[in-house]
Scaffold this active site. Structure first.
Site, mmCIF file in Angstrom:
data_model
loop_
_atom_site.group_PDB
_atom_site.id
_atom_site.type_symbol
_atom_site.label_atom_id
_atom_site.label_comp_id
_atom_site.label_asym_id
_atom_site.label_seq_id
_atom_site.Cartn_x
_atom_site.Cartn_y
_atom_site.Cartn_z
ATOM 1 N N TRP A 1 0.813 -1.214 0.000
ATOM 2 C CA TRP A 1 0.000 0.000 0.000
ATOM 3 C C TRP A 1 0.836 1.247 0.000
ATOM 4 C CZ3 TRP A 1 -0.914 -4.004 3.441
ATOM 5 C CH2 TRP A 1 -0.207 -3.970 4.621
ATOM 6 N N GLU A 14 -5.609 1.262 5.513
ATOM 7 C CA GLU A 14 -5.760 1.696 6.907
ATOM 8 C C GLU A 14 -6.974 1.056 7.566
ATOM 9 O OE1 GLU A 14 -3.510 2.968 8.629
ATOM 10 O OE2 GLU A 14 -2.182 3.820 7.122
ATOM 11 N N GLN A 19 -6.697 -2.926 14.122
ATOM 12 C CA GLN A 19 -6.786 -4.111 14.977
ATOM 13 C C GLN A 19 -6.285 -5.384 14.289
ATOM 14 O OE1 GLN A 19 -7.920 -3.711 18.231
ATOM 15 N NE2 GLN A 19 -7.985 -1.550 17.725
ATOM 16 N N THR A 20 -5.474 -5.249 13.239
ATOM 17 C CA THR A 20 -5.009 -6.421 12.499
ATOM 18 C C THR A 20 -3.534 -6.237 12.140
ATOM 19 O OG1 THR A 20 -7.235 -6.564 11.546
ATOM 20 C CG2 THR A 20 -5.548 -7.941 10.544
ATOM 21 N N LEU A 57 -10.869 -11.371 8.290
ATOM 22 C CA LEU A 57 -10.277 -10.142 8.838
ATOM 23 C C LEU A 57 -10.996 -9.686 10.109
ATOM 24 C CD1 LEU A 57 -9.393 -7.720 5.883
ATOM 25 C CD2 LEU A 57 -7.848 -8.696 7.569
ATOM 26 N N GLY A 58 -12.253 -10.101 10.252
ATOM 27 C CA GLY A 58 -13.006 -9.724 11.437
ATOM 28 C C GLY A 58 -13.399 -8.259 11.457
ATOM 29 N N TYR A 96 -7.321 9.078 13.172
ATOM 30 C CA TYR A 96 -6.153 8.383 12.647
ATOM 31 C C TYR A 96 -6.220 8.224 11.123
ATOM 32 C CZ TYR A 96 -2.846 4.808 11.443
ATOM 33 O OH TYR A 96 -1.834 4.128 10.828
ATOM 34 N N ASP A 114 -0.835 6.912 16.520
ATOM 35 C CA ASP A 114 -1.239 5.549 16.841
ATOM 36 C C ASP A 114 -0.380 5.082 18.007
ATOM 37 O OD1 ASP A 114 1.270 4.907 15.763
ATOM 38 O OD2 ASP A 114 0.492 3.486 14.292
ATOM 39 N N CYS A 166 11.647 0.881 17.965
ATOM 40 C CA CYS A 166 11.256 1.369 19.294
ATOM 41 C C CYS A 166 10.109 0.501 19.812
ATOM 42 C CB CYS A 166 10.865 2.850 19.210
ATOM 43 S SG CYS A 166 10.773 3.678 20.809
ATOM 44 N N CYS A 182 16.988 11.198 21.988
ATOM 45 C CA CYS A 182 15.900 10.572 22.736
ATOM 46 C C CYS A 182 16.077 10.761 24.232
ATOM 47 C CB CYS A 182 15.837 9.078 22.399
ATOM 48 S SG CYS A 182 14.584 8.179 23.331
#
Length: 189
Positions: A1, A14, A19-20, A57-58, A96, A114, A166, A182
């Protein structure tokens, strides 16, 4: 993508990535784009056909939002994914996804927030960004620091940095490109 900046491709990726995990989404995304390369292809399909592509995918509400938004895009926006408040008004478009599409597709300097971005930012600035006021403060900080010429690249880099370097546990500070700046790294926290 990430092959191009097509707002449709970003929008679908997106939605699928909510959640995947990325590795789960890749085959679904490729299959979807092969058979539905344009928003009008989604608008022209029956929801039951689309549900077959989404199987596994739910979180099926995401798909219903895609279908409803595709119908709106065709009827109200001449088949073009809108920008600004019209984009935000589409079903399922929250902060988001709005920020991701705006920055990556339309080059708008809008930060994406996120879990990965919050973690990188928390460590970088040595602050927590968990409550709504703190997240609002993070949005301000990121807005002040986002690359104005390449905001999509900036956002994607922060998300990738959080996912690949990170990490929540055992961050790879020794290979982090921003470790010298940092706060958590400097303070060994």
């Amino acid at each position: 993508w990430r092959v191009d900046t097509d707002p449709y491709r970003i929008w679908i990726s997106e939605f699928m990535l909510q959640q995947t995990q990325v590795k789960t989404v890749i085959p679904y995304y490729n299959h979807w784009m092969r058979d539905f390369p344009h928003v009008q292809d989604v608008a022209n399909k029956n929801i039951n056909v689309l549900l077959k592509y989404w199987e596994g995918l739910g979180y099926y509400k995401r798909l219903h939002n895609i279908k409803n938004a595709a119908d709106m895009i065709m009827s109200e926006h001449n088949g073009k994914i809108p920008i600004g408040n019209e984009l935000r008004a589409l079903p399922g478009i929250g902060d988001y996804i709005y920020s991701a599409i705006s920055s990556i597709a339309y080059n708008e300097p809008v930060p994406v927030i996120d879990g990965n971005v919050k973690r990188v930012s928390s460590r970088y600035w040595g602050k927590t960004f968990n409550t709504q006021p703190e997240i609002k403060n993070l949005f301000i900080l990121l807005s002040q620091n986002i690359d104005k010429k390449l905001p999509g690249d900036f956002n994607q880099a922060l998300m990738d940095l959080g996912r690949e370097v990170c990490k929540p546990k055992q961050p790879l500070c020794e290979i982090c490109p921003i470790s010298t700046f940092c706060g958590s790294y400097q303070n060994n926290t």
